[in-house]
Scaffold this active site. Sequence first.
Site, short mmCIF file in Angstrom:
data_model
loop_
_atom_site.label_atom_id
_atom_site.label_comp_id
_atom_site.label_asym_id
_atom_site.label_seq_id
_atom_site.Cartn_x
_atom_site.Cartn_y
_atom_site.Cartn_z
CG ASP A 131 -1.85 1.17 1.30
OD1 ASP A 131 -2.81 1.11 2.09
OD2 ASP A 131 -1.63 2.14 0.56
CG ASP A 190 0.08 5.90 -12.84
OD1 ASP A 190 0.57 5.00 -13.52
OD2 ASP A 190 -1.07 6.37 -13.02
N1 SAM Z 1 -3.87 6.26 -15.22
C1 SAM Z 1 -4.75 5.80 -14.34
C2 SAM Z 1 -5.63 6.85 -13.84
O1 SAM Z 1 -5.26 7.99 -13.75
O2 SAM Z 1 -6.78 6.57 -13.60
C3 SAM Z 1 -4.04 5.07 -13.22
C4 SAM Z 1 -3.45 3.91 -13.68
S1 SAM Z 1 -2.70 2.84 -12.60
C5 SAM Z 1 -3.39 1.41 -13.26
C6 SAM Z 1 -3.41 2.96 -11.00
C7 SAM Z 1 -2.82 1.92 -10.06
O3 SAM Z 1 -2.86 2.36 -8.71
C8 SAM Z 1 -3.56 0.57 -10.09
O4 SAM Z 1 -2.69 -0.43 -10.57
C9 SAM Z 1 -3.95 0.33 -8.63
O5 SAM Z 1 -3.90 -1.03 -8.25
C10 SAM Z 1 -2.90 1.16 -7.91
N2 SAM Z 1 -3.27 1.52 -6.54
C11 SAM Z 1 -4.51 1.85 -6.07
N3 SAM Z 1 -4.46 2.10 -4.74
C12 SAM Z 1 -3.16 1.93 -4.36
C13 SAM Z 1 -2.47 2.04 -3.10
N4 SAM Z 1 -3.13 2.40 -1.99
N5 SAM Z 1 -1.15 1.81 -3.09
C14 SAM Z 1 -0.47 1.47 -4.24
N6 SAM Z 1 -1.08 1.32 -5.45
C15 SAM Z 1 -2.39 1.56 -5.51
#
Ligand code: SAM
Length: 335
Positions: free
Chosen positions: A139, A157
């Site tokens: 996380d 991101d």
């Molecule tokens: N471009 C996209 C957008 O702006 O909507 C984002 C793309 S990227 C796929 C987002 C990533 O953040 C996902 O793979 C998701 O699993 C990850 N994510 C969500 N919450 C998170 C957290 N608390 N810690 C780390 N990664 C996280």
Amino acid sequence: MTNRWIEETFHPHWRVALEASKVLHEDKTEHQHLVIFRNETWGTVLMLDGVCQLTTSDEFVYHEMMSHVPLTALESPERVLIVGGGDGGVLREVLKHSSVKKATMVEIDRTVIDTAVKYYPEIPGKSFDDPRADIVIADGLKYVAETDEEFDAIIVDSSEPIGPSAVLHTREFFADCKRALSKGGVLVTQNGLPFLFPDHLAGTTRVFASLFKRVAPYMCTQPCYFGGPFALNFATNDKSVLHVDEKTLAKRAKKRGVSGLKYWTPAVHNASFALPAYAQSVVDEAIAAGKAGNDTAYAHAPVEVKPADDKKKAAKAKAPAAAQPKASGSKKAKA
Ligand code: SAM
């Protein structure tokens, strides 16, 4: 056989549906609903919790602007932290900079990484295997709270401020990001669609203004983020990184071997900070509020994720008309 139409379910009063010529993978992971499918117009599409995250046709826009704006603004970035970004697109762009010695990517959901490699390998490319890449499944909130490493640039991101990603839009998270930045470092985060969610832009800008000397949101046009220009927010204590002329930006990119880009240019870089009036007024007000101590972050109203909808619809669409239960009065059907 009719194809399934997969809807974005993020917006309460309107929906966009994309035809899935082939559903490649669908899963309720430990953290979110994930579906990857082929669409004749957009290519391969990733949706998380009912929101379009990327398509192979236009991902270069977002990934280039999330990476090259902060990195070329810096004289010689070596240590980069990416929070989220499991698809590998930002990591790919960051590693184009030869000055980068180590890029740590902290992604909460391994399924996003594994399915990226399997279903749209052209996005991560070889970045996950690059010796400079350090991939951490965790996380992001916990990671930045506990890390004692320093980063020249932190790129958030994340997905929308719902589900596992909600914590990545909070004051607590941004304050820990600031603590983990090196002197003069830059923090960049996705900041949503200002035309539809001005409060999201306002919330992050307020927090940034309460934590940093300089806050400067910028924008790009991401075709598959339906709803107008997309905002990214930028914070730093070093005002010089916000006034780099095009010649210097071009020289830095060339010296680091960054080439073949399809969206970012030195001119686009500087122009992207010129916001339309409706967004600039939101930003001005938020900066004033943040500097006056109001550091309230944005919290999105919970969204009911119901990707199953279209499964039922698809089944209904598939069922030959005859089988449809007759309207009331037909014994058999009722039974
Ligand atoms: N471009 C996209 C957008 O702006 O909507 C984002 C793309 S990227 C796929 C987002 C990533 O953040 C996902 O793979 C998701 O699993 C990850 N994510 C969500 N919450 C998170 C957290 N608390 N810690 C780390 N990664 C996280």
